[in-house]
Design a protein around this motif. Structure first.
Motif, PDB file in Angstrom:
ATOM      1  N   TRP A   3       0.801  -1.218   0.000  1.00  0.00           N
ATOM      2  CA  TRP A   3       0.000   0.000   0.000  1.00  0.00           C
ATOM      3  C   TRP A   3       0.837   1.273   0.000  1.00  0.00           C
ATOM      4  N   PHE A   6       0.729   3.434  -3.163  1.00  0.00           N
ATOM      5  CA  PHE A   6      -0.519   4.187  -3.241  1.00  0.00           C
ATOM      6  C   PHE A   6      -0.435   5.459  -2.391  1.00  0.00           C
ATOM      7  N   LEU A 161      -7.815   6.000  -3.536  1.00  0.00           N
ATOM      8  CA  LEU A 161      -6.696   5.096  -3.285  1.00  0.00           C
ATOM      9  C   LEU A 161      -6.729   4.552  -1.854  1.00  0.00           C
ATOM     10  N   THR A 165      -6.780   0.572  -1.177  1.00  0.00           N
ATOM     11  CA  THR A 165      -5.820  -0.161  -0.343  1.00  0.00           C
ATOM     12  C   THR A 165      -6.526  -0.929   0.769  1.00  0.00           C
ATOM     13  N   LEU A 169      -6.663  -4.782  -1.770  1.00  0.00           N
ATOM     14  CA  LEU A 169      -5.387  -5.492  -1.637  1.00  0.00           C
ATOM     15  C   LEU A 169      -5.587  -6.844  -0.951  1.00  0.00           C
ATOM     16  N   HIS A 173      -1.652  -7.644   3.267  1.00  0.00           N
ATOM     17  CA  HIS A 173      -0.949  -6.515   2.638  1.00  0.00           C
ATOM     18  C   HIS A 173      -1.709  -5.208   2.804  1.00  0.00           C
ATOM     19  N   THR A 174      -2.821  -5.241   3.478  1.00  0.00           N
ATOM     20  CA  THR A 174      -3.581  -4.015   3.698  1.00  0.00           C
ATOM     21  C   THR A 174      -3.002  -3.265   4.898  1.00  0.00           C
TER      22      THR A 174
END
Length: 255
Positions: A3, A6, A161, A165, A169, A173-174
């Protein structure tokens, strides 16, 4: 940490757009040399129309003036017809309207308005007002409008974005709550910039500069002065429903 890119994109977009707005505001606020300012004189109706509503307001005022003097007929169906046998107007603005109507002597009002608003006579009027420090230069106004649009887009991009995220995602991974809080920084920056711009920059998105706005407040609109009403308030200020319908799209049906 997928993330983070982003987040970097949102920071970059916010910083660039806000810096662009600041530069545009500084350029627009450059003072006019005192010798060029003319704050004490009275505005004529054409000048008042431009400062209040720009080139189209000047054209609307010219059309209404010619209609009232029976040089033109503005039909509620949206057509302008030359009725005066003399094709020459009283000034450059009226001549530009006659030229926009064309040799056949009849044309759609929307086409006449667009052509006359872009004519040399209106540009010359604008140049005189800009040189006097009463109108905002077109480049400065358009630069600020474009910069404001970029800041709004940056704010929307930040929200988009951040949502992407958090929702799109893969698991693991968030960002956590602390990571999501970092997205609030560019959002606060862009929204804060828009709030400040609403107060400080808004005068430079109009046609009139602060000096021109001061002169506009001195223009008196009497109950029996429809031309002054059009110059300051636009065609919506017309009391004649048929004439208003001729100039306002969507009000063409008049009984």
């Amino acid at each position: 940490m997928f993330w983070v890119p982003f987040l970097l994109v949102t920071w970059a977009a916010a910083a660039i757009s806000c810096a662009r707005l600041c530069l545009a505001a500084v350029e627009a606020a450059q003072p006019v040399p005192p010798a060029a300012q003319d704050r004490d004189r009275e505005l004529n109706l054409y000048e008042a129309a431009f400062l209040a509503g720009g080139p189209q307001r000047v054209t609307d005022l010219t059309l209404v003036s010619m209609h009232r003097r029976r040089r033109l007929w503005l039909a509620h169906t949206g057509w302008a017809t030359v009725v005066d046998p003399d094709p020459e107007g009283a000034d450059d603005l009226e001549r530009s309207v006659i030229g926009a109507i064309g040799p056949e002597g009849q044309s759609r009002i929307t086409a006449v308005r667009a052509a006359a608003s872009a004519a040399d006579a209106v540009r010359a009027l604008a140049d005189r007002l800009v040189a006097a420090g009463l109108a905002v230069p077109d480049a400065a106004r358009s630069g600020i409008v474009a910069a404001l649009r970029a800041v709004r887009r940056s704010a929307a991009l930040t929200v988009a974005l951040a949502a992407a995220t958090a929702l799109l995602l893969p698991a693991g991974h968030t960002p956590d709550a602390r990571g999501m809080a970092w997205f609030a920084l560019p959002l606060v920056l862009t929204l804060g910039c828009l709030v400040i711009a609403r107060i400080e920059v808004h005068p430079y998105t109009r046609w009139a500069s602060p000096a021109g706005q001061s002169l506009l407040t001195k223009v008196r609109v009497g109950p029996c002065d429809p031309l002054a009403a059009v110059a300051i308030g636009g065609v919506h200020a017309l009391e004649d429903p048929a004439l208003r319908a001729a100039l306002v799209p969507g009000q063409r049906r008049v009984r």
